[in-house]
Write a protein that holds these residues in place. Structure first.
Motif, PDB file in Angstrom:
ATOM      1  N   ILE A 232       0.864  -1.177   0.000  1.00 11.42           N
ATOM      2  CA  ILE A 232       0.000   0.000   0.000  1.00 11.42           C
ATOM      3  C   ILE A 232       0.902   1.229   0.000  1.00 11.42           C
ATOM      4  CG2 ILE A 232      -1.704   1.343   1.285  1.00 11.42           C
ATOM      5  CD1 ILE A 232      -2.765  -1.268   2.424  1.00 11.42           C
ATOM      6  N   GLU A 239      -3.314   7.293   1.839  1.00 10.78           N
ATOM      7  CA  GLU A 239      -3.195   6.140   0.956  1.00 10.78           C
ATOM      8  C   GLU A 239      -3.429   6.545  -0.494  1.00 10.78           C
ATOM      9  OE1 GLU A 239      -5.305   2.650   2.136  1.00 10.78           O
ATOM     10  OE2 GLU A 239      -5.074   3.090   4.284  1.00 10.78           O
ATOM     11  N   SER A 241      -3.671   4.911  -4.532  1.00 11.63           N
ATOM     12  CA  SER A 241      -3.824   3.690  -5.318  1.00 11.63           C
ATOM     13  C   SER A 241      -2.726   3.593  -6.373  1.00 11.63           C
ATOM     14  CB  SER A 241      -5.194   3.676  -6.008  1.00 11.63           C
ATOM     15  OG  SER A 241      -5.304   4.790  -6.883  1.00 11.63           O
TER      16      SER A 241
END
Length: 759
Positions: A232, A239, A241
């Motif tokens: 991650i 966070e 992607s």
């Protein structure tokens, strides 16, 4: 996470078994020299030494990282601490400023944590408590149990690759690793970072940063895991992607399968590229064999330490000595890849260079003893050190001052790569171009760097125009003398006369009315408010010292200094006073001024030659007396065993030289003053199968004084020995006694080993 006492006990047993297996109980280990190295020495007090694993002069220093709490955490670790936030791949050894701390890896258990945590509550992030009871440090191997997670972390390293092994508890769930590219150490801060997952076993990236060294430092890496991972990506705590991320504060949280117990990861670094970092792994650690790498790195240290073999019943001194060699050989560090690519001081890539490029040159410290030591114990590296410095000159137009990972901090004073290069030339290292080297020295000393314009125009640096004027003036005079000696060797008579004249400019700072060097203003008047005891850190006419400590910084012309002070008797009286006057230096004095004997400060480098000056005034016995006292009282085998910063090997190099029985008062030229040998016998291995032995007869603890000497079986009346005599091999035999032999080494023609030519 369940805190299982049985699991803690099990991991403790595992740690003990692993350590015994790696350190070994074999006959080989019983005779090894690496067992005398204690990496904890200097990690307490103000030593600032690096703890972790590194190959000799290796590019990578992999070790534990504490939360930074100020000056005593400059290396990233302090013995007094109990919280770790990870294991970084670059550290400094014994410096007075913080930098690096790049590529922090931290295994943990539980829910994903995005910050390091705090000293009071480390598990508010991924930090953890630890204790020295479950921590092991030895040459080539480091391990610790993270108490809050019951994770055993083991580390080893080659020159350019760090090797981690993590043993997680058996319970399933939440087994993770944070890779933090956002945070460096101390002053170090990220400018740009990048990471990507390239396959199910690999992450790669880079970190560009700045800090104490104001230029951009670039480090690239590839990390290969022994098992599949999921990743991650985080922009600090957010966070993101995808499989890659470029930002100022990149982190990557690596997740392992719930039932995983053992995880290994190899981390290659490079100053050039991700691809080169990966190639470094393939070349240096092609297999998954942790114990083999430990053994290889330990063997490489054994080879370096075995260059000096000592015989003594003093196990404490033996531990200090070999740990000192270890600390001295941690740097300068390689700054290239296995294919000899490196990134220059101009940030350009130089491919397949014809030399090994180095960095981390703490030259204001190390020119005094560490670099002269390398000319004896590391002759195969000396030319590459010099070539690295000359490449920096070609790329930036000035020789290095305090060079750090591709850029210069310009910290401290002087351009002390000059005496280092001069020393190599004067000792006959001829695998680099002398004319190129001379040009670099000459142009650097004729530049306008930090007051050199005043030296050229006025012959002295005015105190009302330039800070630390006296210290700079004295350092420049020594460097000018070094250039002059090379000019003489190369037949440049006009240059020789010019630089010898400049070598005598130190006299401009001498005030006979107070009998000290002191600041002089542009109009020729003396700086007001003079107090020879007072020191104000980096804000007066000296540099980390006072007038008493800088009264002796003329090692290139001790004969001239003796005349300034009124002759040998007055000189010796003033030296005696230095060691007994206990006046305060004031509240603003530098913390580096430590290890005090009166006003003598062994914890700081400008005074390291002072005890040996007695010899040059005809009283070698006083040199022996003071040197032996310092060896016994200013060093120990405990974590606080250094009186001041290790400073990239200089503090230890003083000990190594002095324990062997001699020291380079003049850092360039190749002559060493005799002191008081600590060991019964020491044998130095030299090129071409030669060796030089120092034998101390009647060497019981109270016998501090040289009574007589022999060199290769013949009576030897000199109080010094030349580099040439040492490198030819032979035996120096010193007969010791418990009372001064005041006639030893007093004849003038034998005493003045470099009779002054300064007019």
């Amino acid at each position: 996470m369940k805190n299982n006492l049985m699991m803690k006990s099990f991991l403790s047993i595992c740690l003990a078994v692993a350590f015994l297996a790696l350190s070994g109980c074999s006959d080989k280990n019983a005779t090894s020299l690496t067992r005398w190295v204690d990496p904890y020495i200097g990690t307490g007090g103000h030593g600032h030494t690096f703890l972790g694993v590194a190959a000799p002069f290796g590019a990578l220093q992999l070790g534990p990282t504490n939360i930074n709490k100020g000056w005593d955490w400059c290396s990233g670790y302090h013995y007094s601490d109990s919280v770790l936030i990870g294991f970084s791949h670059l550290h400094l050894n014994g410096t007075g400023c913080c930098d690096s701390g790049d590529l922090l890896f931290m295994p943990y258990i539980g829910e994903m944590r995005k910050i390091a945590g705090t000293q009071e509550n480390p598990t508010s992030g991924y930090g953890s408590h630890y204790s020295h009871d479950r921590e092991k440090a030895q040459v080539g191997y480091y391990s610790v149990v993270l108490d809050d997670y019951d994770i055993l972390v083991e580390l080893t390293a080659t020159e350019r690759v760090g090797y981690h092994r993590y043993t997680f508890p058996k319970e399933p769930g939440g087994k993770q690793l944070m890779i933090d590219l956002k945070n460096g150490y101390g002053d170090d801060r990220t400018l740009e970072s990048f990471i990507e997952q390239t396959d199910e076993y690999t992450v790669s990236g880079y970190r560009f940063s700045t800090g104490w060294s104001k230029g951009v430092q670039q480090i690239y890496f590839t990390a290969k895991f022994s098992l599949p991972i999921s990743v991650i990506l985080l922009n600090d705590t957010t966070e993101v992607s995808g499989k890659s991320l470029k930002a100022q504060g990149v982190k990557a949280n690596v997740r392992f399968a719930d039932d995983v117990k053992d995880v290994q990861v190899k981390v290659g670094i490079s100053p050039v590229s991700i691809e080169n970092a990966a190639q470094n792994i393939v070349s240096e650690i092609p297999e998954w064999n942790f114990e083999q790498v430990v053994a290889q790195t330990t063997d490489s240290w054994e080879k370096e330490l075995s260059k000096v073999v000592v015989e003594t019943n003093d196990t404490v001194a033996k531990r200090i000595f070999y740990t000192g060699m270890y600390h001295a050989f941690l740097q300068p560090v390689l700054f290239n890849d296995v294919n000899n690519d490196y990134r220059g001081a101009d940030r350009q890539v130089y491919s397949n260079a014809p030399f090994k490029n180095y960095t981390v040159f703490s030259l204001w410290d190390t020119y005094r003893a560490a670099h002269p030591l390398y000319t004896i114990l590391q002759p195969e590296r000396v030319s590459d050190f010099v070539k690295s410095m000359l490449a920096i000159f070609d790329q930036k137009g000035c020789l290095p001052v305090w060079h750090l990972y591709g850029s210069d901090t310009y910290e401290m004073i002087g351009i002390q790569s000059v005496p280092v290069i001069a020393d190599a030339i004067l000792k006959g290292y001829n695998t680099f171009n002398y004319e190129q080297a001379y040009n670099a020295m000459e142009q650097s000393m004729l530049s306008d760097y930090k007051g050199l314009n005043f030296v050229r125009e006025n012959e002295y640096i005015p105190a009302d125009k330039e800070g630390e004027s006296v210290a700079k003036g004295l350092e420049y005079a020594l460097a000018d003398w070094s250039v002059a000696q090379v000019a003489k060797k190369l037949g440049k008579e006009d240059d020789y006369r010019l630089f010898m004249e400049r070598a005598g400019y130190y006299r401009h700072y001498w005030d006979p009315s107070v009998r000290f060097f002191r600041g002089k203003n542009a109009d020729g008047s003396w700086r007001e408010g003079f107090n020879p005891f007072r020191s104000e850190h980096r804000a007066d006419d000296y540099c980390e010292g006072n007038a008493w400590q800088y009264a002796w910084l003329v090692p290139h012309d001790v004969e001239g200094l003796i005349k300034l002070m009124g002759g040998e008797e007055a000189f010796v009286q003033k030296l005696d006073s230095l060691f007994v006057l206990n006046e305060s230096m004031g509240e603003k004095a530098s913390g580096d001024i430590s290890g005090l004997i009166g006003q003598y400060a062994h914890g700081n480098e400008p005074g390291h030659h002072i005890t040996y000056l007695y010899t040059l005034a005809g009283q070698q016995w006083k040199t022996a007396e003071k040197v032996r006292y310092i060896l016994k009282n200013m060093y120990s085998d405990q974590p606080d065993g250094l009186q001041g910063n290790e400073d990239c090997g200089q503090m230890s190099s003083w000990y190594i030289f002095s324990a062997l029985g001699f020291y380079p008062v003049v850092p360039a030229g190749g002559d060493y003053i005799l002191g008081s040998p600590l060991f019964d016998k020491a044998e130095i291995s030299l090129p071409e199968g030669k060796s030089f032995k120092i034998v101390a007869l009647n060497n019981i603890p109270e016998n501090n004084y040289i009574q007589s000497a022999k060199l290769n079986g013949k009576p030897y009346e000199k109080a010094w020995i030349s580099h040439e005599d040492i490198m030819q091999g032979g035996v120096l035999e010193l007969t010791m006694g418990n009372a001064p032999e005041k006639s030893f080494g007093v004849k003038k023609q034998e005493l003045l080993y470099t009779k002054s030519e300064i007019q």
